[in-house]
Enzyme design. Structure first.
Site, mmCIF file in Angstrom:
data_model
loop_
_atom_site.group_PDB
_atom_site.id
_atom_site.type_symbol
_atom_site.label_atom_id
_atom_site.label_comp_id
_atom_site.label_asym_id
_atom_site.label_seq_id
_atom_site.Cartn_x
_atom_site.Cartn_y
_atom_site.Cartn_z
ATOM 1 N N ASN A 96 0.855 -1.200 -0.149
ATOM 2 C CA ASN A 96 0.121 0.118 0.020
ATOM 3 C C ASN A 96 0.880 1.305 -0.046
ATOM 4 O O ASN A 96 1.613 1.687 1.052
ATOM 5 C CB ASN A 96 -0.927 -0.107 1.305
ATOM 6 N N TRP A 97 0.920 1.839 -1.146
ATOM 7 C CA TRP A 97 1.985 3.012 -1.334
ATOM 8 C C TRP A 97 1.257 4.224 -0.547
ATOM 9 O O TRP A 97 2.059 5.283 -0.380
ATOM 10 C CB TRP A 97 2.232 3.512 -2.770
ATOM 11 N N LYS A 98 -0.071 4.287 -0.335
ATOM 12 C CA LYS A 98 -0.403 5.426 0.315
ATOM 13 C C LYS A 98 -0.528 6.603 -0.444
ATOM 14 O O LYS A 98 -0.250 6.496 -1.778
ATOM 15 C CB LYS A 98 0.037 5.693 1.836
ATOM 16 N N HIS A 115 -9.627 0.824 4.932
ATOM 17 C CA HIS A 115 -8.361 1.323 5.511
ATOM 18 C C HIS A 115 -8.709 2.180 6.633
ATOM 19 O O HIS A 115 -9.550 3.088 6.730
ATOM 20 C CB HIS A 115 -7.451 1.837 4.492
ATOM 21 N N GLU A 134 -7.130 4.539 7.821
ATOM 22 C CA GLU A 134 -6.882 5.899 7.624
ATOM 23 C C GLU A 134 -8.182 6.524 6.876
ATOM 24 O O GLU A 134 -8.587 7.732 6.949
ATOM 25 C CB GLU A 134 -5.740 6.361 6.658
ATOM 26 N N GLU A 152 -5.596 -5.102 10.745
ATOM 27 C CA GLU A 152 -4.695 -3.978 10.799
ATOM 28 C C GLU A 152 -4.835 -3.142 12.088
ATOM 29 O O GLU A 152 -5.697 -2.450 12.052
ATOM 30 C CB GLU A 152 -4.510 -2.985 9.599
ATOM 31 N N GLY A 176 2.113 2.420 10.629
ATOM 32 C CA GLY A 176 3.088 3.515 10.245
ATOM 33 C C GLY A 176 3.732 3.996 11.766
ATOM 34 O O GLY A 176 4.212 4.996 11.783
ATOM 35 N N SER A 208 3.180 -2.094 10.408
ATOM 36 C CA SER A 208 4.929 -2.015 10.506
ATOM 37 C C SER A 208 5.289 -3.498 10.254
ATOM 38 O O SER A 208 6.483 -3.834 10.935
ATOM 39 C CB SER A 208 5.076 -1.488 11.960
ATOM 40 N N GLY A 239 2.690 -1.250 4.326
ATOM 41 C CA GLY A 239 2.561 0.233 3.994
ATOM 42 C C GLY A 239 4.024 1.024 3.697
ATOM 43 O O GLY A 239 4.842 0.700 2.745
ATOM 44 N N GLY A 240 4.835 1.572 4.722
ATOM 45 C CA GLY A 240 6.010 2.107 4.611
ATOM 46 C C GLY A 240 7.357 1.282 3.798
ATOM 47 O O GLY A 240 7.920 1.606 3.083
#
Ligand code: PEP
Length: 258
Positions: free
Chosen positions: A10-12, A96, A98, A168, A174, A213, A234-235
């Site tokens: 997930n590149w956000k 998600h 977010e 999640e 994150g 993470s 993610g990151g």
């Protein structure tokens, strides 16, 4: 028999044409053979079509991070599942944390988005998870059951079986604070139990990913747990070496019979 592991990046809201091309080229030049696991990346909307072209010669698939309801219409600023399918997406993340938090997406809207994704022949990756406070007050299972139920109410058990679920924990996204493999496994086992109780799935079949993470250092221990079928990353998915190392951890486990 275990499920085929799945690693999704997930590149956000990150990237540019140039950076994405460099990242995808880096990943695809190092993942050259057919993998024993499924791998997908989810860039932001404007870059999906370009990413689809770059991914074409590889076995890596494409997904999006969100969608809106219906096929087309007067919904300024929104993107439909049909459009995502048209540009080459196979998956779409729905619900998600977010989006639930920053964009106030209700459980009902998430359910309707899952339906819209299925109607558009996309595979929804449904995110569920609890906040730190909900965990601290032992609400984890209640919260997740409500999130799952809201989707089941809209699409019913038969279509639910077409989903991928991603657990999640919000407090792990994150933050660098991953759930331990044991913590994640406990909640995954609860989710699988809920799916069985609600006659959505057999013991295997629906993949349940862990997200929060995940890094090369903890990927293997997490994916080795019996009810964890891969990760939503993610990151670490923005770094080719880290993402590849996570994919390799999944490949090694799958090859060893997980
Ligand atoms: C995510 O956003 O889905 C996620 C899991 O992020 P991170 O890996 O950075 O915690």
């Amino acid at each position: 028999m275990t499920n085929r592991l799945f690693i999704a990046g997930n590149w956000k809201m990150h990237g540019s044409l140039q950076k994405n091309a460099a990242l995808i080229t880096d990943i695809t030049s190092k993942i050259t053979r057919e993998l024993p696991v499924d791998v997908a990346i989810m860039p932001p909307f404007p870059y999906l079509a370009a990413a689809a072209l770059l991914l074409k010669p590889s076995s890596i698939q494409l997904g999006a991070q969100n969608l809106y309801l219906g096929q087309e219409g007067a919904f300024t600023g929104e993107v439909s599942g049909a459009m995502l399918h048209d540009v080459g997406c196979r998956y779409v993340i729905v619900g998600h944390s977010e989006r639930r938090t920053l964009f106030h997406e209700s459980p009902e809207l998430v359910g309707n988005k899952v339906k819209a994704a299925l109607d558009a022949k996309l595979i929804p990756i449904l995110c569920v998870g609890e906040t730190q406070q909900e965990r601290a007050t032992s609400q984890t299972e209640v919260v997740i059951a409500l999130q799952l139920q809201a989707v089941l109410d809209v699409i019913g058990g038969q279509r639910f079986a077409e989903l991928i679920v991603a657990y999640e924990p919000v407090w792990a996204i994150g933050t660098g604070l991953s759930a331990t493999p044991e913590q994640a496994e406990t909640t995954h086992a609860f989710i699988r139990g809920w799916l069985i109780k609600n006659q959505v799935a057999e013991m295997q079949g629906i993949r349940i990913l862990y997200g929060g993470s995940v890094k090369p250092e903890n990927a293997k221990a997490l994916f080795a747990m019996p009810t964890i079928d891969g990760g939503l990353i993610g990151g670490a998915s923005l770094n080719a070496d880290a993402f590849i190392a996570i994919c390799q951890a999944a490949c090694a486990l799958q090859a060893a019979g997980k």
